[in-house]
Design a protein around this motif. Structure first.
Motif, PDB file in Angstrom:
ATOM      1  N   GLN A  27       0.831  -1.203   0.000  1.00  0.00           N
ATOM      2  CA  GLN A  27       0.000   0.000   0.000  1.00  0.00           C
ATOM      3  C   GLN A  27       0.868   1.256   0.000  1.00  0.00           C
ATOM      4  OE1 GLN A  27      -2.793  -0.323   3.289  1.00  0.00           O
ATOM      5  NE2 GLN A  27      -3.191  -2.449   2.772  1.00  0.00           N
ATOM      6  N   LEU A  28       1.894   1.267   0.837  1.00  0.00           N
ATOM      7  CA  LEU A  28       2.782   2.417   0.908  1.00  0.00           C
ATOM      8  C   LEU A  28       3.569   2.580  -0.391  1.00  0.00           C
ATOM      9  CD1 LEU A  28       3.989   4.743   2.454  1.00  0.00           C
ATOM     10  CD2 LEU A  28       5.534   3.149   3.585  1.00  0.00           C
ATOM     11  N   GLU A  29       4.001   1.471  -0.980  1.00  0.00           N
ATOM     12  CA  GLU A  29       4.717   1.542  -2.257  1.00  0.00           C
ATOM     13  C   GLU A  29       3.841   2.173  -3.331  1.00  0.00           C
ATOM     14  OE1 GLU A  29       7.667  -2.355  -1.759  1.00  0.00           O
ATOM     15  OE2 GLU A  29       5.761  -2.540  -2.840  1.00  0.00           O
ATOM     16  N   ARG A  30       2.560   1.855  -3.322  1.00  0.00           N
ATOM     17  CA  ARG A  30       1.645   2.424  -4.314  1.00  0.00           C
ATOM     18  C   ARG A  30       1.523   3.939  -4.135  1.00  0.00           C
ATOM     19  NH1 ARG A  30      -2.666  -0.708  -3.463  1.00  0.00           N
ATOM     20  NH2 ARG A  30      -1.829  -2.263  -4.879  1.00  0.00           N
ATOM     21  N   VAL A  31       1.436   4.372  -2.879  1.00  0.00           N
ATOM     22  CA  VAL A  31       1.344   5.808  -2.597  1.00  0.00           C
ATOM     23  C   VAL A  31       2.617   6.524  -3.056  1.00  0.00           C
ATOM     24  CG1 VAL A  31       1.224   7.539  -0.761  1.00  0.00           C
ATOM     25  CG2 VAL A  31      -0.283   5.548  -0.693  1.00  0.00           C
ATOM     26  N   LEU A  32       3.779   5.966  -2.726  1.00  0.00           N
ATOM     27  CA  LEU A  32       5.049   6.590  -3.103  1.00  0.00           C
ATOM     28  C   LEU A  32       5.191   6.682  -4.621  1.00  0.00           C
ATOM     29  CD1 LEU A  32       7.396   4.864  -0.517  1.00  0.00           C
ATOM     30  CD2 LEU A  32       6.820   7.297  -0.588  1.00  0.00           C
ATOM     31  N   ALA A  33       4.836   5.615  -5.329  1.00  0.00           N
ATOM     32  CA  ALA A  33       4.934   5.630  -6.792  1.00  0.00           C
ATOM     33  C   ALA A  33       4.018   6.699  -7.385  1.00  0.00           C
ATOM     34  CB  ALA A  33       4.579   4.254  -7.353  1.00  0.00           C
ATOM     35  N   GLU A  34       2.825   6.823  -6.838  1.00  0.00           N
ATOM     36  CA  GLU A  34       1.886   7.825  -7.334  1.00  0.00           C
ATOM     37  C   GLU A  34       2.429   9.236  -7.117  1.00  0.00           C
ATOM     38  OE1 GLU A  34      -2.622   9.479  -6.293  1.00  0.00           O
ATOM     39  OE2 GLU A  34      -1.952   7.537  -5.530  1.00  0.00           O
ATOM     40  N   ILE A  35       2.985   9.482  -5.940  1.00  0.00           N
ATOM     41  CA  ILE A  35       3.515  10.811  -5.630  1.00  0.00           C
ATOM     42  C   ILE A  35       4.715  11.135  -6.512  1.00  0.00           C
ATOM     43  CG2 ILE A  35       4.715  12.170  -3.854  1.00  0.00           C
ATOM     44  CD1 ILE A  35       2.958  10.728  -1.789  1.00  0.00           C
ATOM     45  N   TYR A  36       5.618  10.159  -6.710  1.00  0.00           N
ATOM     46  CA  TYR A  36       6.821  10.438  -7.479  1.00  0.00           C
ATOM     47  C   TYR A  36       6.567  10.455  -8.987  1.00  0.00           C
ATOM     48  CZ  TYR A  36      11.581  10.572  -9.067  1.00  0.00           C
ATOM     49  OH  TYR A  36      12.741  10.948  -9.692  1.00  0.00           O
ATOM     50  N   GLY A  37       5.554   9.727  -9.432  1.00  0.00           N
ATOM     51  CA  GLY A  37       5.254   9.696 -10.857  1.00  0.00           C
ATOM     52  C   GLY A  37       5.872   8.530 -11.588  1.00  0.00           C
ATOM     53  N   SER A  38       6.045   7.409 -10.875  1.00  0.00           N
ATOM     54  CA  SER A  38       6.564   6.198 -11.505  1.00  0.00           C
ATOM     55  C   SER A  38       5.469   5.141 -11.547  1.00  0.00           C
ATOM     56  CB  SER A  38       7.775   5.656 -10.737  1.00  0.00           C
ATOM     57  OG  SER A  38       7.407   5.242  -9.445  1.00  0.00           O
TER      58      SER A  38
END
Length: 221
Positions: A27-38
């Protein structure tokens, strides 16, 4: 959908077992990817874990041509000098601060993997140059970019046109939390899938104890 499928999809806090797939980590990985744009991100134990896992996923081994920056974080230098060189990795260092030096090294050396810091984590603070030449490198290397100093200020997946051979690594301890060590790897496609597998297989996936300090709902927003 059974509990294992829910864990793999990141829609439950349950875990298959900690180093394989943890629902909260996904879940956290999904949030980080969304924020960074990957497309995806992978959480690992620390910033140096991110670099080691990225190199492992790229199958850096004896004979691999690896281009690196001369100015680099001291632990990265330790990894290169004490572990990669003795393995027989063919390493060339380039002064990224000198105009056209990186462009010329890409053309002359034909690296298979390039490991650079967005801005050298040193007092000299040398930024990378020749970014426009990266796509044209005939050897089509995988780029591993240590973005720890810049984080979201430099969104490499927006700047470069080869997301399938790009990994961006960061020390999450510098900007996500000061309470636990963590590292992040951003990527896409088969390359980030290989990275996730390498992190699992070498026990580098961020553990649940560290995740207890990180909350996808508010820590990264």
């Amino acid at each position: 959908m059974d509990s294992g499928d829910q864990t793999d999809a990141g829609i439950t806090n349950l875990t298959s077992w900690d180093t394989l797939e943890n629902g909260r980590r996904l879940q956290l990985e999904r949030v980080l990817a969304e924020i960074y744009g990957s497309e995806q991100s992978v959480l690992v134990n620390c910033g140096m874990s991110a670099i080691a896992v990225a190199l492992g996923a790229c199958k850096v081994k004896a004979g691999t041509r690896l281009l690196v920056g001369k100015s680099r974080y001291f632990e990265t230098s330790g990894l290169i000098e004490r572990h990669l060189l003795p393995l027989g990795v063919e390493i060339r260092a380039v002064d990224v601060a000198r105009p056209n030096a990186l462009r010329d090294a890409l053309a002359a050396f034909g690296p298979e993997v390039v490991l650079l810091e967005t801005i050298a984590n040193m007092p000299s603070v040398d930024p990378v140059r020749d970014i426009a030449a990266w796509s044209a490198c005939p050897s089509a290397p995988i780029f591993i970019l240590d973005n720890s100093v810049q984080s979201g200020l430099t969104r490499w997946f927006d700047l470069l046109d080869f997301s399938d051979r790009l990994l961006v690594v960061e020390s999450g301890t510098k900007y996500i939390t000061n309470d636990a060590m963590c590292g992040v790897i951003y990527g896409a496609g088969d390359l980030i899938a290989s990275t996730r597998n390498y992190a699992r297989d070498t026990g580098q996936s961020l553990q649940a104890r560290a995740l207890s300090y990180l909350y996808a709902s508010h820590s990264c927003r």
